[in-house]
Design a protein around this motif. Structure first.
Motif, PDB file in Angstrom:
ATOM      1  N   ALA A   8       1.635   4.907  -4.813  1.00  0.00           N
ATOM      2  CA  ALA A   8       2.293   3.704  -5.678  1.00  0.00           C
ATOM      3  C   ALA A   8       4.179   3.191  -4.822  1.00  0.00           C
ATOM      4  O   ALA A   8       4.459   2.284  -3.982  1.00  0.00           O
ATOM      5  CB  ALA A   8       2.940   4.418  -6.859  1.00  0.00           C
ATOM      6  N   PHE A   9       4.460   4.636  -3.958  1.00  0.00           N
ATOM      7  CA  PHE A   9       5.834   4.068  -3.089  1.00  0.00           C
ATOM      8  C   PHE A   9       5.602   3.004  -2.384  1.00  0.00           C
ATOM      9  O   PHE A   9       6.194   1.830  -1.826  1.00  0.00           O
ATOM     10  CB  PHE A   9       6.309   5.661  -2.947  1.00  0.00           C
ATOM     11  CG  PHE A   9       7.617   5.445  -1.257  1.00  0.00           C
ATOM     12  CD1 PHE A   9       8.581   5.125  -2.072  1.00  0.00           C
ATOM     13  CD2 PHE A   9       7.135   5.773  -0.071  1.00  0.00           C
ATOM     14  CE1 PHE A   9       9.615   4.994  -1.001  1.00  0.00           C
ATOM     15  CE2 PHE A   9       8.354   5.872   1.113  1.00  0.00           C
ATOM     16  CZ  PHE A   9       9.312   5.114   0.167  1.00  0.00           C
ATOM     17  N   CYS A  10       4.604   3.403  -1.153  1.00  0.00           N
ATOM     18  CA  CYS A  10       4.222   2.435  -0.083  1.00  0.00           C
ATOM     19  C   CYS A  10       3.197   1.039  -0.592  1.00  0.00           C
ATOM     20  O   CYS A  10       4.349   0.210   0.416  1.00  0.00           O
ATOM     21  CB  CYS A  10       2.821   3.245   0.936  1.00  0.00           C
ATOM     22  SG  CYS A  10       3.103   4.503   1.253  1.00  0.00           S
ATOM     23  N   GLU A  11       3.021   0.820  -1.976  1.00  0.00           N
ATOM     24  CA  GLU A  11       2.584  -0.718  -2.092  1.00  0.00           C
ATOM     25  C   GLU A  11       4.046  -1.107  -1.954  1.00  0.00           C
ATOM     26  O   GLU A  11       3.645  -2.587  -2.406  1.00  0.00           O
ATOM     27  CB  GLU A  11       1.437  -0.194  -3.424  1.00  0.00           C
ATOM     28  CG  GLU A  11       1.086  -1.726  -3.548  1.00  0.00           C
ATOM     29  CD  GLU A  11      -0.038  -2.219  -2.452  1.00  0.00           C
ATOM     30  OE1 GLU A  11       0.232  -3.107  -2.210  1.00  0.00           O
ATOM     31  OE2 GLU A  11      -0.553  -1.244  -1.674  1.00  0.00           O
ATOM     32  N   VAL A  12       4.831  -0.475  -3.355  1.00  0.00           N
ATOM     33  CA  VAL A  12       6.566  -0.813  -3.541  1.00  0.00           C
ATOM     34  C   VAL A  12       7.069  -1.300  -2.463  1.00  0.00           C
ATOM     35  O   VAL A  12       7.557  -2.907  -2.474  1.00  0.00           O
ATOM     36  CB  VAL A  12       7.283  -0.447  -4.416  1.00  0.00           C
ATOM     37  CG1 VAL A  12       8.939  -0.812  -4.353  1.00  0.00           C
ATOM     38  CG2 VAL A  12       6.515  -0.569  -5.989  1.00  0.00           C
ATOM     39  N   VAL A  13       7.200  -0.540  -1.285  1.00  0.00           N
ATOM     40  CA  VAL A  13       7.820  -1.109   0.162  1.00  0.00           C
ATOM     41  C   VAL A  13       6.550  -1.897   0.200  1.00  0.00           C
ATOM     42  O   VAL A  13       7.259  -3.644   0.963  1.00  0.00           O
ATOM     43  CB  VAL A  13       8.066   0.271   0.984  1.00  0.00           C
ATOM     44  CG1 VAL A  13       8.319  -0.608   2.205  1.00  0.00           C
ATOM     45  CG2 VAL A  13       8.131   0.963   0.542  1.00  0.00           C
ATOM     46  N   LEU A  25      -2.591  -1.919  -6.779  1.00  0.00           N
ATOM     47  CA  LEU A  25      -2.917  -0.862  -7.152  1.00  0.00           C
ATOM     48  C   LEU A  25      -3.765  -0.907  -8.913  1.00  0.00           C
ATOM     49  O   LEU A  25      -3.497   0.131  -9.190  1.00  0.00           O
ATOM     50  CB  LEU A  25      -1.489  -0.002  -7.698  1.00  0.00           C
ATOM     51  CG  LEU A  25      -1.137   0.173  -6.314  1.00  0.00           C
ATOM     52  CD1 LEU A  25       0.621   0.518  -6.462  1.00  0.00           C
ATOM     53  CD2 LEU A  25      -2.001   1.206  -5.237  1.00  0.00           C
ATOM     54  N   HIS A  26      -3.493  -2.069  -9.477  1.00  0.00           N
ATOM     55  CA  HIS A  26      -3.768  -2.227 -11.085  1.00  0.00           C
ATOM     56  C   HIS A  26      -3.546  -1.615 -12.023  1.00  0.00           C
ATOM     57  O   HIS A  26      -3.984  -0.591 -13.069  1.00  0.00           O
ATOM     58  CB  HIS A  26      -5.577  -1.985 -10.949  1.00  0.00           C
ATOM     59  CG  HIS A  26      -6.608  -3.471  -9.364  1.00  0.00           C
ATOM     60  ND1 HIS A  26      -6.507  -4.084 -10.532  1.00  0.00           N
ATOM     61  CD2 HIS A  26      -6.597  -3.149  -8.454  1.00  0.00           C
ATOM     62  CE1 HIS A  26      -7.309  -5.076  -9.216  1.00  0.00           C
ATOM     63  NE2 HIS A  26      -7.033  -3.558  -7.867  1.00  0.00           N
ATOM     64  N   TYR A  27      -1.961  -0.879 -12.300  1.00  0.00           N
ATOM     65  CA  TYR A  27      -1.185   0.210 -12.864  1.00  0.00           C
ATOM     66  C   TYR A  27      -0.631  -1.729 -13.461  1.00  0.00           C
ATOM     67  O   TYR A  27      -0.259  -2.137 -12.966  1.00  0.00           O
ATOM     68  CB  TYR A  27      -0.312   0.321 -12.713  1.00  0.00           C
ATOM     69  CG  TYR A  27      -1.655   1.941 -11.509  1.00  0.00           C
ATOM     70  CD1 TYR A  27      -2.831   2.000 -11.779  1.00  0.00           C
ATOM     71  CD2 TYR A  27      -1.052   2.181  -9.869  1.00  0.00           C
ATOM     72  CE1 TYR A  27      -2.949   3.736 -10.922  1.00  0.00           C
ATOM     73  CE2 TYR A  27      -0.914   3.702  -9.487  1.00  0.00           C
ATOM     74  CZ  TYR A  27      -2.529   3.756  -9.734  1.00  0.00           C
ATOM     75  OH  TYR A  27      -2.650   5.030  -8.842  1.00  0.00           O
ATOM     76  N   ALA A  28       0.042  -0.364 -14.588  1.00  0.00           N
ATOM     77  CA  ALA A  28       0.767  -1.232 -15.586  1.00  0.00           C
ATOM     78  C   ALA A  28       2.265  -1.270 -15.046  1.00  0.00           C
ATOM     79  O   ALA A  28       2.470  -0.226 -13.901  1.00  0.00           O
ATOM     80  CB  ALA A  28       1.132  -0.331 -16.599  1.00  0.00           C
TER      81      ALA A  28
END
Length: 96
Positions: A8-13, A25-28
């Motif tokens: 999640a951290f890497c995707e936010v970055v 990521l298919h998350y809320a």
């Protein structure tokens, strides 16, 4: 520190957006936010400056990023290696 938190951290970055990261990521969005907060709690440091509509990596976030990417690459390689020996090979996302 958990792999899903690092992912999640890497995707936010990569997206510089909690909303877009959550979508990818298919998350809320609340799940991504909770994962980042949990990671920050574990590390004892904020990873992002969240000001207005823009987020910026903190010094701690910049320090974590190469390690997070490396850990995800190693985890994905281990998964692929083990999955190659299994009779059923599930599909696995690649590292961020």
């Amino acid at each position: 520190m958990q792999l899903r938190e690092l992912r999640a951290f890497c995707e936010v970055v990569a997206e510089m957006s909690f909303t877009r990261a959550a979508r990818n990521l298919h998350y809320a969005q609340s799940s991504v936010t909770a994962q980042i907060r949990s990671l920050e709690d574990d590390l004892g440091a904020p990873l992002f400056d969240r000001g207005g509509r823009q987020i910026v990596l903190t010094k701690a976030g910049l320090s974590l990023l190469p390690y997070a990417r490396q850990m995800l690459r190693v985890a994905d390689a281990a998964y692929a290696e083990v999955a190659a020996t299994a009779p059923h090979r599930p599909v696995r996302r690649t590292a961020a």
